[in-house]
Design a protein around this motif. Structure first.
Motif, mmCIF file in Angstrom:
data_model
loop_
_atom_site.group_PDB
_atom_site.id
_atom_site.type_symbol
_atom_site.label_atom_id
_atom_site.label_comp_id
_atom_site.label_asym_id
_atom_site.label_seq_id
_atom_site.Cartn_x
_atom_site.Cartn_y
_atom_site.Cartn_z
ATOM 1 N N LEU A 1 -10.522 -32.577 3.244
ATOM 2 C CA LEU A 1 -10.226 -34.153 3.179
ATOM 3 C C LEU A 1 -9.226 -34.353 2.511
ATOM 4 O O LEU A 1 -8.620 -35.541 2.581
ATOM 5 C CB LEU A 1 -11.463 -34.952 3.240
ATOM 6 C CG LEU A 1 -12.516 -34.725 4.330
ATOM 7 C CD1 LEU A 1 -13.798 -35.268 4.148
ATOM 8 C CD2 LEU A 1 -11.976 -35.077 5.760
ATOM 9 N N LYS A 2 -9.191 -33.919 1.114
ATOM 10 C CA LYS A 2 -8.176 -34.178 0.169
ATOM 11 C C LYS A 2 -6.828 -33.967 0.841
ATOM 12 O O LYS A 2 -5.868 -34.999 0.625
ATOM 13 C CB LYS A 2 -8.309 -33.338 -1.077
ATOM 14 C CG LYS A 2 -9.477 -33.676 -1.708
ATOM 15 C CD LYS A 2 -9.486 -32.846 -3.010
ATOM 16 C CE LYS A 2 -11.063 -33.298 -3.824
ATOM 17 N NZ LYS A 2 -11.060 -32.090 -5.038
ATOM 18 N N GLU B 1 -5.920 -34.315 3.865
ATOM 19 C CA GLU B 1 -5.703 -35.122 4.903
ATOM 20 C C GLU B 1 -5.231 -36.397 4.416
ATOM 21 O O GLU B 1 -4.582 -37.194 5.113
ATOM 22 C CB GLU B 1 -7.050 -35.188 5.752
ATOM 23 C CG GLU B 1 -7.463 -34.286 6.540
ATOM 24 C CD GLU B 1 -6.342 -34.020 7.894
ATOM 25 O OE1 GLU B 1 -6.980 -34.552 8.887
ATOM 26 O OE2 GLU B 1 -5.414 -33.261 7.578
ATOM 27 N N LYS B 2 -5.688 -36.623 3.158
ATOM 28 C CA LYS B 2 -5.282 -38.073 2.485
ATOM 29 C C LYS B 2 -4.055 -38.064 2.061
ATOM 30 O O LYS B 2 -3.330 -39.188 1.633
ATOM 31 C CB LYS B 2 -6.502 -38.371 1.562
ATOM 32 C CG LYS B 2 -7.748 -38.722 2.057
ATOM 33 C CD LYS B 2 -8.824 -39.049 0.945
ATOM 34 C CE LYS B 2 -10.194 -39.199 1.711
ATOM 35 N NZ LYS B 2 -11.145 -39.598 0.617
ATOM 36 N N GLN B 3 -3.357 -36.881 1.708
ATOM 37 C CA GLN B 3 -2.194 -36.821 1.015
ATOM 38 C C GLN B 3 -0.717 -37.245 2.041
ATOM 39 O O GLN B 3 -1.286 -37.147 3.321
ATOM 40 C CB GLN B 3 -1.796 -35.270 0.623
ATOM 41 C CG GLN B 3 -2.784 -34.866 -0.688
ATOM 42 C CD GLN B 3 -2.631 -33.397 -0.804
ATOM 43 O OE1 GLN B 3 -1.710 -32.728 -0.362
ATOM 44 N NE2 GLN B 3 -3.367 -33.115 -2.078
#
Length: 248
Positions: A243-244, A246-248
């Motif tokens: 998820l980290k 995906e947020k980048q």
């Protein structure tokens, strides 16, 4: 790899992940070699897709042996399903046994869960359809990436999102050894990857699939009861790290 036919009948594209000191050079009219210096199986497959120039392309590994008549089976399948972007075939092990349980007849693949066990060496693609849809492998997944498995199913899910037809075809085209790098992965490392993989495919339902896999592996005696909690913890960590990304 081609004991039953002349390899010079086919266009072969080799992506050799290497160093400047260990480049591979081959002088054959039907073989192209690309020496690349980035690591990652998905990266090499994307490079191959970008540089391939055939109409129908088969993914393969250097430990595969092609069965007698494999090319005819592949052509037969794509003639039967000319609008298919990808068709999966059967593989067998060194003793001639089916590599896994396969459908008895042709089947259109419509659900992501039906993609979970398809291996790259079973896949052939219509290159024009794949390129037009701009479908590539997710380079965060696969051998050499942070999440070292699952790239095939994610690639197939991209095809589904693009409304590209996928079929399975009941013909065996390759012999593939059962021993793989996946069998050597520690439980914590494997479920770290599974947490990311199932998050990518099934979003908020990821834990259902993690638990389903744990139950299956307990039944198959592939993991022990005292490994269940560490596996779940590792899966949660894998999801969090994914998820980290995906947020980048």
């Amino acid at each position: 790899m081609f004991p039953f036919t002349d390899y010079q009948e086919y266009k072969l594209l080799i992506v050799n992940q290497t160093t400047e000191e260990n480049k591979l050079y081959i002088q054959h009219n039907n073989i192209r070699v690309f020496n690349v210096f980035e690591k990652g199986l998905s990266k090499s497959r994307n490079f191959a897709l970008k540089n391939a120039n055939g109409k129908i392309c088969i993914f393969t590994d250097d430990d595969v042996v092609f069965k007698n008549g494999f090319a005819e089976y592949v052509l037969e399948a794509f003639n039967e399903f000319p609008h298919a972007g990808l068709i999966s075939f059967r593989a067998e092990d060194e003793k001639g046994r089916p590599f896994k349980k396969y459908a008895d007849s042709c089947k259109r693949i419509l659900k992501v869960k039906d993609c979970l066990n398809i291996m790259s060496v079973e896949m052939a693609v219509n290159l024009q359809i794949i390129k037009h849809a701009e479908c590539i492998f997710d380079e965060r997944f696969g051998l050499g990436a942070q999440f070292g498995m699952g790239e095939e199913a994610i690639f197939l899910s991209y095809l589904m999102q693009k409304k590209i037809d996928i079929y399975s075809y009941p013909k065996t085209i390759v012999v593939h050894p059962h021993l793989s790098t996946h069998t050597k992965v520690a439980v914590k490392d494997k479920y770290y990857i599974q947490g990311a993989f199932f998050s990518k495919l099934f979003s908020y339902n990821y834990m259902y699939w993690v638990l389903l896999k744990i139950m299956y592996e307990l039944k198959q005696h592939k993991i022990k009861l005292n490994q269940v909690l560490p596996a779940i913890t590792a899966a949660k960590k894998g999801r969090a790290d994914f998820l980290k990304y995906e947020k980048q």
